[in-house]
Design a protein around this motif. Structure first.
Motif, PDB file in Angstrom:
ATOM      1  N   TYR A   5       1.665  -8.424   9.079  1.00 37.55           N
ATOM      2  CA  TYR A   5       0.357  -7.847   8.740  1.00 37.55           C
ATOM      3  C   TYR A   5      -0.324  -7.274   9.977  1.00 37.55           C
ATOM      4  N   GLY A  66       0.457   3.608   3.197  1.00 37.71           N
ATOM      5  CA  GLY A  66       0.575   2.727   2.035  1.00 37.71           C
ATOM      6  C   GLY A  66       2.007   2.298   1.775  1.00 37.71           C
ATOM      7  N   TYR A  67       2.947   3.242   1.895  1.00 36.36           N
ATOM      8  CA  TYR A  67       4.354   2.917   1.642  1.00 36.36           C
ATOM      9  C   TYR A  67       4.885   1.920   2.668  1.00 36.36           C
ATOM     10  N   TYR A  70       3.494  -1.494   2.019  1.00 36.35           N
ATOM     11  CA  TYR A  70       4.092  -2.069   0.803  1.00 36.35           C
ATOM     12  C   TYR A  70       5.539  -2.479   1.047  1.00 36.35           C
ATOM     13  N   ARG A  71       6.258  -1.667   1.804  1.00 38.39           N
ATOM     14  CA  ARG A  71       7.672  -1.968   2.094  1.00 38.39           C
ATOM     15  C   ARG A  71       7.821  -3.275   2.851  1.00 38.39           C
ATOM     16  N   LYS A  73       5.227  -5.813   3.273  1.00 42.85           N
ATOM     17  CA  LYS A  73       4.519  -6.986   2.766  1.00 42.85           C
ATOM     18  C   LYS A  73       3.928  -6.800   1.371  1.00 42.85           C
ATOM     19  N   GLY A  74       4.476  -5.903   0.578  1.00 46.66           N
ATOM     20  CA  GLY A  74       4.004  -5.750  -0.790  1.00 46.66           C
ATOM     21  C   GLY A  74       2.603  -5.158  -0.867  1.00 46.66           C
ATOM     22  N   THR A  75       1.890  -5.529  -1.911  1.00 44.67           N
ATOM     23  CA  THR A  75       0.565  -4.964  -2.173  1.00 44.67           C
ATOM     24  C   THR A  75      -0.417  -5.251  -1.031  1.00 44.67           C
ATOM     25  N   GLY A  76      -0.398  -6.476  -0.511  1.00 45.96           N
ATOM     26  CA  GLY A  76      -1.291  -6.819   0.608  1.00 45.96           C
ATOM     27  C   GLY A  76      -1.024  -5.956   1.825  1.00 45.96           C
ATOM     28  N   ALA A  78       0.262  -2.949   1.773  1.00 47.70           N
ATOM     29  CA  ALA A  78      -0.183  -1.590   1.467  1.00 47.70           C
ATOM     30  C   ALA A  78      -1.685  -1.452   1.680  1.00 47.70           C
ATOM     31  N   VAL A  79      -2.448  -2.455   1.241  1.00 49.06           N
ATOM     32  CA  VAL A  79      -3.909  -2.419   1.411  1.00 49.06           C
ATOM     33  C   VAL A  79      -4.263  -2.425   2.890  1.00 49.06           C
TER      34      VAL A  79
END
Length: 196
Positions: A5, A66-67, A70-71, A73-76, A78-79
């Motif tokens: 992150y 965003g990609y 997401y690649r 750590k998923g949705t978190g 991407a945010v």
């Protein structure tokens, strides 16, 4: 990858703050973070992601941020990637609007902007050269140059939307190896005992 992150946030923060000149000028910065610095993906995969992102509507830099998030750590992820990329710039724009408006006719500001343009041009040129080199390795000289000329004509002469051109080449790319194999079979010289 416990600090993924943090890596996403730092990488996208850098691209958001240092990416002057709009989406295309930010792509080399995103590529540097994703491929060179953090090695989240290989150059070939980045080229594929960039091609697909170009076919979709919206700013290229935010799609890449965003990609990548997401690649990893998923949705978190991407945010975090999106926020790290866009929030600092939004805050700076709102906070510095009056300053920029006041100094918009300043020769110093104009000179600073003019000095950045060649750097962005060189970054884009280097990236285009590296992508072209990989295309030649994958397609061969004849196909690489032919596709370059076709895409140039479609974009510049016939003013076809870039997303359509990218989609056409993505579609062809799905069948490239089959077409190439058939072409090579047709050109293969006949051996002894073959033919009429």
């Amino acid at each position: 990858m416990a600090n993924a992150y943090v890596q996403i946030g730092v990488a996208m923060l850098r691209t958001g703050i240092l990416g002057y000149g709009g989406g295309p000028s930010i792509v080399p910065l995103v590529r540097h973070e994703a491929v060179t610095r953090f090695q989240w993906m290989k150059d070939e995969e980045f080229m594929e992601v960039l091609a697909i992102a170009n076919t979709l509507p919206g700013p290229i830099a935010t799609k890449l941020a965003g990609y990548l998030g997401y690649r990893l750590k998923g949705t978190g992820g991407a945010v975090i990637g999106l926020l790290a990329h866009i929030v600092p710039t939004c805050v700076a724009m709102v906070g510095l609007y009056s300053f920029i408006n006041f100094f918009s006719n300043s020769q110093v500001i104009k000179g600073m902007i003019a000095a950045v343009v060649p750097i962005v041009a060189v970054m884009l040129g280097v990236m285009a050269y590296e992508f072209g080199e990989k295309a030649i390795k994958g397609l061969g000289w004849a196909a690489g140059i032919t596709f370059f000329v076709i895409s140039f004509l479609l974009l510049q002469t016939f003013a076809v939307h870039p997303a359509i051109v990218i989609f056409l080449f993505l579609f062809y790319g799905a069948f490239h190896h089959k077409v190439k194999d058939k072409w090579n079979k047709g050109k293969k010289p006949l051996g002894k005992g073959e033919g009429a």
